[in-house]
Design an enzyme around this catalytic site. Structure first.
Site, PDB file in Angstrom:
ATOM      1  N   GLY A 129       0.537  -1.249   0.203  1.00 46.64           N
ATOM      2  CA  GLY A 129       0.323  -0.163  -0.045  1.00 46.64           C
ATOM      3  C   GLY A 129       1.154   1.332  -0.122  1.00 46.64           C
ATOM      4  N   ASP A 130       2.255   0.879   0.647  1.00 43.38           N
ATOM      5  CA  ASP A 130       2.768   2.754   0.624  1.00 43.38           C
ATOM      6  C   ASP A 130       3.550   2.632  -0.508  1.00 43.38           C
ATOM      7  OD1 ASP A 130       2.002   2.733   3.823  1.00 43.38           O
ATOM      8  OD2 ASP A 130       4.303   1.151   4.042  1.00 43.38           O
TER       9      ASP A 130
END
Length: 309
Positions: free
Chosen positions: A250-251
Site C-alpha cells: 500500500g505504501d
C-alpha cells in the site's frame, strides 16, 4: 522538496520458520533486517524510482541509529529528530505464517519534540510534497495530522495522507491532495462491507465530498480504484503475478501514484504507476525497484479503465 513523516518507525526483523511450533524452540530458515514504517516505505520506493526525498519523524536509542544508517545506505536523506529516552521499536514479522507479527511500542514523544518537527514542516511551501503515513504513538495527540495540515494550509504543499478512520476523517476539511484507504478501511468508516471495485465508488465519492481531492482505494487481489479530482474514475484489476510479500504494498502504491503525478500531471498515468508500484512490491521479496515497477506498469496500462464520475 519531498518529505515523508513516520512518527513511529521501526527495525523490522522479518524471519521465516519452517514448521513453526508453539512452546518449543524454533530456528529461522531466513532473516531480513529492514528499516520499517509506512512513511519510510514510501521514502524507499520513491528513491528506488530515482526521486530524492527526506524522511522525517522521531528515532531513539541504538535501534534508531540503525534505522538512520540503513535508510542512508539506501540513498534516503534523514531528517529524524532524536529522542533521548527509550529506543525505536523492533517489529518481528513471521513471514512463513502470513500476517503473524509482534510490533513494539516505540518511545514517548514529548510536546517540545513535536514542536521542533512542526518548525521543520513550517519551512515547506509551494511545490513541496509531504506524505503523512501510518499510525501515531499513544503519547501523541489524536489530532496530530490535523494540526500539521492546519499549519500548512494555503502554502501550496501537496499532501498525501494514508491513515485509518479518525486520523483520516479529521484531515479531510483541509483538502489533502491524496488519501489511500483500502476497501476494508473504507467499509469501516461507513459501516459497510465492500468487496468489488464497483462497490467502493459511492463511498470514495463521499470522502471526496468531505474534502479529499483524490481518493485511491487499494483492494489487494481485486485491484484498485481512483476517484480523481478531474471527475474521472479509473479502475484496474490486480495485475498477474505471484504474491511474495504484502508488507509495504500500500505504501508503494502511494509512492508510485505521486511519482507518476509529479512526472506527467496526468491522473491515468499516476493511477497506473500506483497500481504498478504496489503490485511490484507484492511480487518482490522486498520493496520494488524501478525495473520491477516498469515491467508491471506495462501490464497495468493495458488493463486500466476510466470513465466519467
Amino acid at each position: 522538496m519531498i518529505y515523508t513523516v513516520t512518527f513511529n518507525p521501526s527495525l523490522d526483523y522479518i524471519v521465516s520458520v519452517e514448521d513453526f511450533k508453539l512452546g518449543l524452540t524454533n530456528r529461522t530458515s531466513s532473516e531480513l533486517l529492514l528499516p520499517g514504517g509506512k512513511g519510510i516505505n514510501v521514502s524507499i520506493v520513491l528513491k528506488n524510482l530515482g526521486i530524492d526525498n527526506t524522511a522525517l519523524g522521531f528515532v531513539a536509542g541504538f535501534t534508531g541509529e540503525e534505522v538512520i544508517k540503513r535508510l542512508e545506505s539506501l540513498g534516503v536523506k534523514s531528517g529524524f529528530l532524536e529522542i533521548p529516552e527509550g529506543f525505536t521499536r523492533i517489529n518481528v514479522k513471521l513471514k512463513s505464517i502470513d500476517g503473524t507479527e509482534i510490533n513494539g511500542q516505540g518511545p514517548s514523544i514529548s510536546e517540545d519534540k513535536m514542536a521542533k518537527l512542526m518548525e521543520k514542516l513550517e519551512e515547506l511551501g509551494e511545490g513541496d510534497v509531504l506524505f503523512l503515513s501510518g499510525s501515531i504513538p499513544a503519547s501523541m495527540p489524536s489530532d496530530t495530522y490535523q494540526r500539521i495540515m492546519e499549519h500548512l494550509k494555503d502554502k501550496g504543499v501537496l499532501i498525501s495522507v494514508d491513515a485509518t478512520r479518525d486520523l483520516l476523517l479529521k484531515v479531510l476539511p483541509y483538502h489533502p491532495f491524496l488519501i489511500k484507504p483500502n476497501n476494508h478501511e473504507l467499509g469501516e468508516i461507513f459501516g459497510v462491507e465492500l468487496k468489488t471495485r464497483e462497490s467502493v465508488v459511492p463511498y470514495g465519492k463521499k470522502l471526496q465530498k468531505m474534502g479529499a481531492e483524490n481518493v485511491l482505494i487499494s483492494m489487494a487481489g481485486e485491484g484498485a480504484v481512483l476517484i480523481a479530482a478531474d471527475g474521472q474514475i479509473y479502475d484496474a484489476p490486480a495485475p498477474k503475478g505471484v504474491l511474495k510479500n504484502g508488507v509495504g504494498a500500500g505504501d508503494s502504491m502511494v509512492a508510485g501514484f505521486m511519482a507518476g503525478w509529479m512526472e506527467r500531471k496526468e491522473y491515468r498515468h499516476a493511477f497506473c504507476m500506483g497500481v504498478a508500484a504496489g503490485s511490484a512490491s507484492a511480487f518482490s521479496e522486498q520493496l520494488a525497484v524501478k525495473e520491477e515497477i516498469d515491467q508491471v506498469y506495462e501490464q497495468v496500462i493495458k488493463i486500466a479503465g476510466g470513465k466519467e464520475a
